[in-house]
Write an enzyme that holds these catalytic residues in place. Structure first.
Site, PDB file in Angstrom:
ATOM      1  N   GLU A  74      40.655 -12.824  17.004  1.00 30.40           N
ATOM      2  CA  GLU A  74      42.079 -12.697  17.298  1.00 30.40           C
ATOM      3  C   GLU A  74      42.921 -12.781  16.020  1.00 30.40           C
ATOM      4  O   GLU A  74      44.037 -12.254  15.960  1.00 30.40           O
ATOM      5  CB  GLU A  74      42.484 -13.814  18.269  1.00 30.40           C
ATOM      6  CG  GLU A  74      43.553 -13.412  19.257  1.00 30.40           C
ATOM      7  CD  GLU A  74      43.667 -14.395  20.414  1.00 30.40           C
ATOM      8  OE1 GLU A  74      43.023 -14.146  21.448  1.00 30.40           O
ATOM      9  OE2 GLU A  74      44.393 -15.376  20.294  1.00 30.40           O
ATOM     10  N   HIS A  99      13.933 -13.723  20.923  1.00 31.37           N
ATOM     11  CA  HIS A  99      13.023 -13.006  21.817  1.00 31.37           C
ATOM     12  C   HIS A  99      13.756 -11.958  22.641  1.00 31.37           C
ATOM     13  O   HIS A  99      13.230 -11.465  23.637  1.00 31.37           O
ATOM     14  CB  HIS A  99      12.289 -14.023  22.702  1.00 31.37           C
ATOM     15  CG  HIS A  99      11.428 -14.935  21.882  1.00 31.37           C
ATOM     16  ND1 HIS A  99      10.073 -14.760  21.743  1.00 31.37           N
ATOM     17  CD2 HIS A  99      11.766 -15.993  21.095  1.00 31.37           C
ATOM     18  CE1 HIS A  99       9.601 -15.693  20.922  1.00 31.37           C
ATOM     19  NE2 HIS A  99      10.610 -16.452  20.516  1.00 31.37           N
ATOM     20  N   LYS A 139      48.911  -8.726  27.979  1.00 28.96           N
ATOM     21  CA  LYS A 139      49.671  -9.640  28.837  1.00 28.96           C
ATOM     22  C   LYS A 139      50.875  -8.929  29.466  1.00 28.96           C
ATOM     23  O   LYS A 139      51.189  -9.110  30.630  1.00 28.96           O
ATOM     24  CB  LYS A 139      50.135 -10.869  28.035  1.00 28.96           C
ATOM     25  CG  LYS A 139      49.010 -11.857  27.700  1.00 28.96           C
ATOM     26  CD  LYS A 139      49.565 -13.124  27.032  1.00 28.96           C
ATOM     27  CE  LYS A 139      48.463 -14.147  26.756  1.00 28.96           C
ATOM     28  NZ  LYS A 139      48.945 -15.372  26.123  1.00 28.96           N
TER      29      LYS A 139
HETATM   30  O1  PA5 Z   1      45.218 -18.187  20.232  1.00 34.18           O
HETATM   31  C1  PA5 Z   1      46.092 -17.753  20.967  1.00 34.18           C
HETATM   32  O2  PA5 Z   1      47.293 -17.745  20.622  1.00 34.18           O
HETATM   33  C2  PA5 Z   1      45.766 -17.230  22.357  1.00 34.18           C
HETATM   34  O3  PA5 Z   1      44.400 -17.123  22.553  1.00 34.18           O
HETATM   35  C3  PA5 Z   1      46.353 -18.157  23.409  1.00 34.18           C
HETATM   36  O4  PA5 Z   1      45.853 -19.447  23.220  1.00 34.18           O
HETATM   37  C4  PA5 Z   1      46.027 -17.676  24.828  1.00 34.18           C
HETATM   38  O5  PA5 Z   1      46.408 -16.352  25.001  1.00 34.18           O
HETATM   39  C5  PA5 Z   1      46.716 -18.574  25.854  1.00 34.18           C
HETATM   40  O6  PA5 Z   1      48.090 -18.593  25.621  1.00 34.18           O
HETATM   41  P1  PA5 Z   1      49.016 -19.747  26.143  1.00 34.18           P
HETATM   42  O7  PA5 Z   1      48.594 -21.011  25.495  1.00 34.18           O
HETATM   43  O8  PA5 Z   1      50.397 -19.324  25.767  1.00 34.18           O
HETATM   44  O9  PA5 Z   1      48.830 -19.811  27.641  1.00 34.18           O
END
Ligand code: PA5
Length: 411
Positions: free
Chosen positions: A277, A298, A401
């Site tokens: 990410e 394996h 989202k």
């Molecule tokens: O690292 C990040 O920013 C994302 O993976 C969020 O943690 C994830 O999308 C969840 O978002 P939120 O904490 O706003 O619910």
């Protein structure tokens, strides 16, 4: 505490030297206050005793009122505490603990949530809902579902069993927590989900599970000091971060995280999110993947030895595992055999032409987990910055989202 070794990666000192200036500039920028969402960088130093005490207090309350804590969240609001618990717990004893912890909201499977609710129907329940934005659909839906259960079970006192971790000001969850009197913790505005383990996001579930959060913080503080020099020769996190970039430039497009300790499986999920990410942007970045050995030797061993040479390996291991076992007449304990296999595979894969980084933890402990999370966050930030992408945003995730929200609004 954590030893990084690039002897099998085929990277020369002059290769690193080409990055020295870029690393220096990126380091200065990262440690200035100018970079958005970089609040986690100095956080180990800033975390206060009062904050830790408030977490201890909430954890005590959870333990006194419940036999089950369901932690609701996804992505960075889920993977850290899940990975840490998996690493520290004796998985065959978790069901016998006075407080059992389950995770929900990280998927939308009706079967998963049905079965979980069925399992905990006679338990005393509390919820820890984690969402920075307060609007993530999966978490919000699961929260509604579990909240309904709480209300049916405990009536108007349901609110004393909800612990919310969210942005200090914005978002629907913050508003709801204030209006309904939930116990609420702040997930600092300048710390993003995948860099948030050291906040209440990681600390509250771990503390409720009976682990020492002071040791977690102590480990992160040690990592903060070790990862402070701007000089590549003195900073293993930066060296690893830059090493990944050098291999990417040599047409390696996949990083495979490998472990020989199944307890670390979920830590690899955390790593995949952190790197994927943070780095997968503007048509670039390494694709992070994971394998658990010996199991996957394996299944994927053939490909690793002779398949398309698109990848390098980052092998994580533990010097002194928590426990060991042998049998009468055995020449070696299981851990000794595991270590022997690790060394043999290292030789075999390296002979097959695969560059390999090894990262070795002294042992598995609260302190080590705190150390490792900070070490990898620092490595990841540097990797992204020398590549020229912002490590702390996730525009691609936001696109999905938004699409989900659009579809949900269509009747
Ligand atoms: O690292 C990040 O920013 C994302 O993976 C969020 O943690 C994830 O999308 C969840 O978002 P939120 O904490 O706003 O619910």
């Amino acid at each position: 505490m954590l030893y990084f070794d690039d002897a099998y990666a085929g990277i020369m000192p002059e290769d690193y030297a080409q990055y020295a200036q870029k690393v220096h500039d990126a380091h200065t920028h990262l440690h200035s206050t100018k970079m958005a969402m970089s609040g986690w960088v100095d956080y180990p130093k800033k975390i206060s005793d009062a904050y830790l005490k408030s977490i201890l207090l909430a954890a005590e309350q959870i333990k006194s009122q419940s036999t089950v804590l369901v932690v609701l969240g996804i992505g960075g609001s889920y993977l850290g505490p899940k990975a840490c618990l998996d690493m520290l717990e004796d998985e065959f004893l978790t069901e016998t603990k006075a407080l059992k912890i389950y995770f929900a909201g990280w998927n939308l499977s009706g079967t998963y949530h049905h079965e979980l609710l069925n399992k905990i129907k006679d338990e005393e329940l509390s919820l820890c809902v984690i969402s920075k934005s307060g609007t993530t659909m999966e978490t919000a839906e699961a929260f509604r579902l579990f909240k309904e259960v709480l209300i049916k079970k405990y009536g108007e006192k349901y609110n004393s069993r909800i612990y919310a971790i969210t942005d200090p000001q914005s978002g629907a969850l913050r508003k709801e927590a204030e209006e309904n009197g939930y116990t609420a913790f702040e997930l600092e505005s300048d710390i993003g989900g995948r860099y948030s383990f050291l906040t209440a996001v990681g600390l509250l579930p771990l503390c409720a599970a009976g682990y020492d959060i002071y040791k977690i913080v102590q480990g992160a503080r040690k990592a903060y000091e070790d990862c402070l020099p701007a000089d590549l020769a003195q900073n293993s996190a930066y060296r690893y971060g830059v090493g990944r970039r050098i291999l990417n430039e040599r047409d390696k497009s996949i990083e495979i995280f490998c472990v020989y300790e199944p307890k670390m499986q979920y830590f690899l999920e955390w790593l995949k999110q952190l790197f994927g990410e943070s780095e997968g942007k503007e048509g670039g970045g390494l694709f992070p993947s994971s394998l658990v050995f010996s199991r996957d030797l394996h299944s994927m061993g053939q490909f690793l030895q002779e398949g398309t040479p698109l990848f390098f390996e980052t092998v994580l291991s533990v010097n002194s595992p928590q426990k060991d076992i042998g049998y009468e007449g055995a020449q070696r304990t299981l851990n000794e055999q595991n270590e022997l296999v690790r060394k043999a595979v290292l030789q075999a894969h390296n002979k097959g032409g695969t560059p390999i980084f090894t990262i070795t933890a002294e042992k598995i402990s609260e302190e080590m987990f705190g150390y490792m999370t900070y070490f990898f966050e620092k490595a990841c930030a540097m990797s992204c910055m020398v590549m020229g992408v912002d490590p702390f945003n996730q525009p691609g995730v936001e696109v999905y989202k938004t699409e989900v929200k659009k579809m949900l609004s269509v009747k």
